[in-house]
Design a protein around this motif. Structure first.
Motif, PDB file in Angstrom:
ATOM      1  N   LEU A   1       1.018   7.720  -3.072  1.00  0.00           N
ATOM      2  CA  LEU A   1       1.287   8.763  -4.068  1.00  0.00           C
ATOM      3  C   LEU A   1       1.926   9.985  -3.441  1.00  0.00           C
ATOM      4  O   LEU A   1       2.763  10.643  -4.062  1.00  0.00           O
ATOM      5  CB  LEU A   1      -0.021   9.151  -4.773  1.00  0.00           C
ATOM      6  CG  LEU A   1      -0.405   8.346  -6.018  1.00  0.00           C
ATOM      7  CD1 LEU A   1      -1.746   8.826  -6.548  1.00  0.00           C
ATOM      8  CD2 LEU A   1       0.667   8.455  -7.098  1.00  0.00           C
ATOM      9  N   ASP A   2       1.515  10.305  -2.238  1.00  0.00           N
ATOM     10  CA  ASP A   2       2.105  11.463  -1.564  1.00  0.00           C
ATOM     11  C   ASP A   2       3.611  11.276  -1.380  1.00  0.00           C
ATOM     12  O   ASP A   2       4.399  12.208  -1.584  1.00  0.00           O
ATOM     13  CB  ASP A   2       1.433  11.699  -0.208  1.00  0.00           C
ATOM     14  CG  ASP A   2       0.025  12.261  -0.348  1.00  0.00           C
ATOM     15  OD1 ASP A   2      -0.304  12.776  -1.438  1.00  0.00           O
ATOM     16  OD2 ASP A   2      -0.741  12.172   0.630  1.00  0.00           O
ATOM     17  N   GLU A   3       4.024  10.072  -0.992  1.00  0.00           N
ATOM     18  CA  GLU A   3       5.458   9.800  -0.838  1.00  0.00           C
ATOM     19  C   GLU A   3       6.161   9.875  -2.189  1.00  0.00           C
ATOM     20  O   GLU A   3       7.277  10.405  -2.292  1.00  0.00           O
ATOM     21  CB  GLU A   3       5.662   8.415  -0.218  1.00  0.00           C
ATOM     22  CG  GLU A   3       5.301   8.314   1.250  1.00  0.00           C
ATOM     23  CD  GLU A   3       5.543   6.916   1.782  1.00  0.00           C
ATOM     24  OE1 GLU A   3       6.526   6.726   2.525  1.00  0.00           O
ATOM     25  OE2 GLU A   3       4.764   6.004   1.440  1.00  0.00           O
TER      26      GLU A   3
ATOM     27  N   VAL B   1       1.750   1.342  -5.523  1.00  0.00           N
ATOM     28  CA  VAL B   1       1.270   2.707  -5.749  1.00  0.00           C
ATOM     29  C   VAL B   1       0.746   2.797  -7.184  1.00  0.00           C
ATOM     30  O   VAL B   1       1.451   2.449  -8.135  1.00  0.00           O
ATOM     31  CB  VAL B   1       2.398   3.745  -5.536  1.00  0.00           C
ATOM     32  CG1 VAL B   1       1.870   5.150  -5.809  1.00  0.00           C
ATOM     33  CG2 VAL B   1       2.963   3.639  -4.122  1.00  0.00           C
ATOM     34  N   ASP B   2      -0.479   3.255  -7.350  1.00  0.00           N
ATOM     35  CA  ASP B   2      -1.077   3.389  -8.674  1.00  0.00           C
ATOM     36  C   ASP B   2      -0.470   4.612  -9.371  1.00  0.00           C
ATOM     37  O   ASP B   2      -0.713   5.757  -8.990  1.00  0.00           O
ATOM     38  CB  ASP B   2      -2.598   3.546  -8.554  1.00  0.00           C
ATOM     39  CG  ASP B   2      -3.302   3.478  -9.899  1.00  0.00           C
ATOM     40  OD1 ASP B   2      -2.646   3.687 -10.936  1.00  0.00           O
ATOM     41  OD2 ASP B   2      -4.521   3.231  -9.908  1.00  0.00           O
ATOM     42  N   LEU B   3       0.320   4.367 -10.419  1.00  0.00           N
ATOM     43  CA  LEU B   3       1.046   5.433 -11.111  1.00  0.00           C
ATOM     44  C   LEU B   3       0.440   5.760 -12.473  1.00  0.00           C
ATOM     45  O   LEU B   3       1.075   6.445 -13.282  1.00  0.00           O
ATOM     46  CB  LEU B   3       2.511   5.034 -11.288  1.00  0.00           C
ATOM     47  CG  LEU B   3       3.296   4.792  -9.984  1.00  0.00           C
ATOM     48  CD1 LEU B   3       4.702   4.300 -10.301  1.00  0.00           C
ATOM     49  CD2 LEU B   3       3.344   6.054  -9.132  1.00  0.00           C
TER      50      LEU B   3
ATOM     51  N   CYS C   1       2.897  -1.896  -9.094  1.00  0.00           N
ATOM     52  CA  CYS C   1       2.431  -0.525  -9.321  1.00  0.00           C
ATOM     53  C   CYS C   1       1.723  -0.437 -10.676  1.00  0.00           C
ATOM     54  O   CYS C   1       2.396  -0.549 -11.723  1.00  0.00           O
ATOM     55  CB  CYS C   1       3.593   0.458  -9.298  1.00  0.00           C
ATOM     56  SG  CYS C   1       4.463   0.546  -7.716  1.00  0.00           S
ATOM     57  N   PRO C   2       0.412  -0.256 -10.699  1.00  0.00           N
ATOM     58  CA  PRO C   2      -0.250  -0.053 -11.994  1.00  0.00           C
ATOM     59  C   PRO C   2       0.329   1.167 -12.698  1.00  0.00           C
ATOM     60  O   PRO C   2       0.541   2.214 -12.087  1.00  0.00           O
ATOM     61  CB  PRO C   2      -1.717   0.171 -11.606  1.00  0.00           C
ATOM     62  CG  PRO C   2      -1.865  -0.438 -10.254  1.00  0.00           C
ATOM     63  CD  PRO C   2      -0.550  -0.218  -9.569  1.00  0.00           C
TER      64      PRO C   2
END
Length: 365
Positions: A4-6, A25-27, A47-48
């Motif tokens: 998430l940071d990226e 990445v969980d979005l 990615c959720p």
């Protein structure tokens, strides 16, 4: 992008996701930002995200590979495994059978022979994701592979020697890489884990581990002893294990900080040897170790990966009498560039010195 940071940083800097790849990445908490961004040509791998968000980003030119429900593993994962992750649930009443490691193997057993192209695709995507994460981890590292048999028992002189070897290599600035399983592999990873501690730690850890000499008959007892060592001496040194679910009877060990676990054993073996850019040390082993010696010798012989990397075989009697691999290796190397990069030594104490010598010299007596 793998975190998430990226994801947040790219949007803050570029203001667009167009053309980017977002992996595992969980979005679900980034719906507003996701829908506000340009996504043409973006690819989202596992990615959720909210159902509405997924539909909209597809409609606006992105390619979305959704998470696959019901799997005991994430085929799109962006990071290597950790021992804590693979052994999660070990302390429950179901023990090892409850762990992600065991459940992934059970899934593999159910699907590997049924010809289901979807299952084989998931395995391939997973293994490629693992290779990508492994390359990112090892970028710029001096990696020494340590190979040897899984039957080497805790509490033996051979196991203690392999652990001391791993410690010596780690203290010399190398990244220790093994097949990630029990026996000699675990011992070398243990040695790397012990490297930041004083010398008494390894002595005491070896005594503690000896109460569960092998992963048979109880993987739970065997792994539990390793986690007990880690709990008593936290903050161990890092190393890499590259195990496989192909050998389902063989669990990963808990001392490798990073576990690149594969479904495809051939991919795993070739990848381990190819990434051992500072050389490979072969401890006594059986058929698997013999295969690894010649798997490593072949690119060295043909120089297909560039300059040959050092190969050190440990235990003269084992490799010249019990399994006479050394005479064939020496004959293959004659008059080749690899000739100066192979060595046979009697003990693990000599192995690190031999590696340093043939790694820095193009000549050998």
């Amino acid at each position: 992008m793998e975190t998430l940071d990226e994801f947040d940083a790219v949007l803050a800097e570029d203001g667009t996701l167009a053309g980017h790849r977002v992996q595992a990445v969980d979005l679900t908490d980034r719906t507003h930002r996701l829908l506000a961004a340009e996504v043409t040509g973006a690819i989202f791998l596992g990615c959720p995200m909210e159902e509405e968000a997924a539909a909209q980003v597809r409609a606006r030119g992105a390619l979305v590979f959704p998470p696959v429900p019901g799997l005991p593993f994430d085929p799109y994962r962006g990071q290597l495994y950790t021992p804590d992750e693979l052994f999660e649930g070990l302390s429950t009443p179901d023990g090892y059978a409850a762990t992600p490691d065991s459940r992934a193997y059970a899934w593999f057993q159910r699907t590997k022979a049924d010809g289901d192209v979807f299952a084989s695709m998931l395995r391939a995507v997973h293994d490629d994701s693992i290779s990508d994460a492994l390359d990112e981890l090892l970028a710029g590292a001096r990696v020494v592979g340590v190979m040897g048999g899984h039957a080497m028992a805790r509490g033996t002189d051979a196991y203690a020697g392999a652990a001391r070897l791993g410690r010596t290599l780690a203290r010399s600035g190398f990244t220790v890489a093994t097949g990630g399983g029990p026996g000699a592999m675990e011992a070398a990873n243990l040695g790397a884990y012990a490297a930041p501690h004083d010398d008494t730690m390894l002595t005491e850890a070896l005594q503690l581990l000896a109460k569960a000499p092998s992963f048979t008959p109880s993987i739970g007892d065997w792994a539990g002893a390793a986690f007990e060592v880690r709990g008593r001496w936290p903050g161990g040194g890092g190393s890499v294990g590259i195990p496989t679910w192909f050998y389902g009877h063989e669990p990963p060990n808990a001392f490798a900080a990073h576990l690149a676990k594969y479904f495809a054993n051939a991919t795993r073996e070739d990848g381990l040897l190819a990434r051992s850019n500072a050389g490979v040390i072969f401890l006594p082993g059986a058929a698997g170790t013999v295969q690894e010696i010649f798997d490593n010798a072949t690119p060295n012989y043909y120089e297909s990966r560039g300059e040959p990397t050092p190969m050190v075989l440990v235990d003269r009697a084992h490799w010249t009498e019990r399994l006479p691999t050394w005479p064939l290796l020496k004959a293959l190397a004659r008059d080749r560039a690899m000739e100066s990069r192979i060595a046979l030594v009697d003990t693990v104490e000599e192995a690190a010195d031999a590696l340093a010598h043939i790694g820095s010299s193009n000549s050998q007596d």
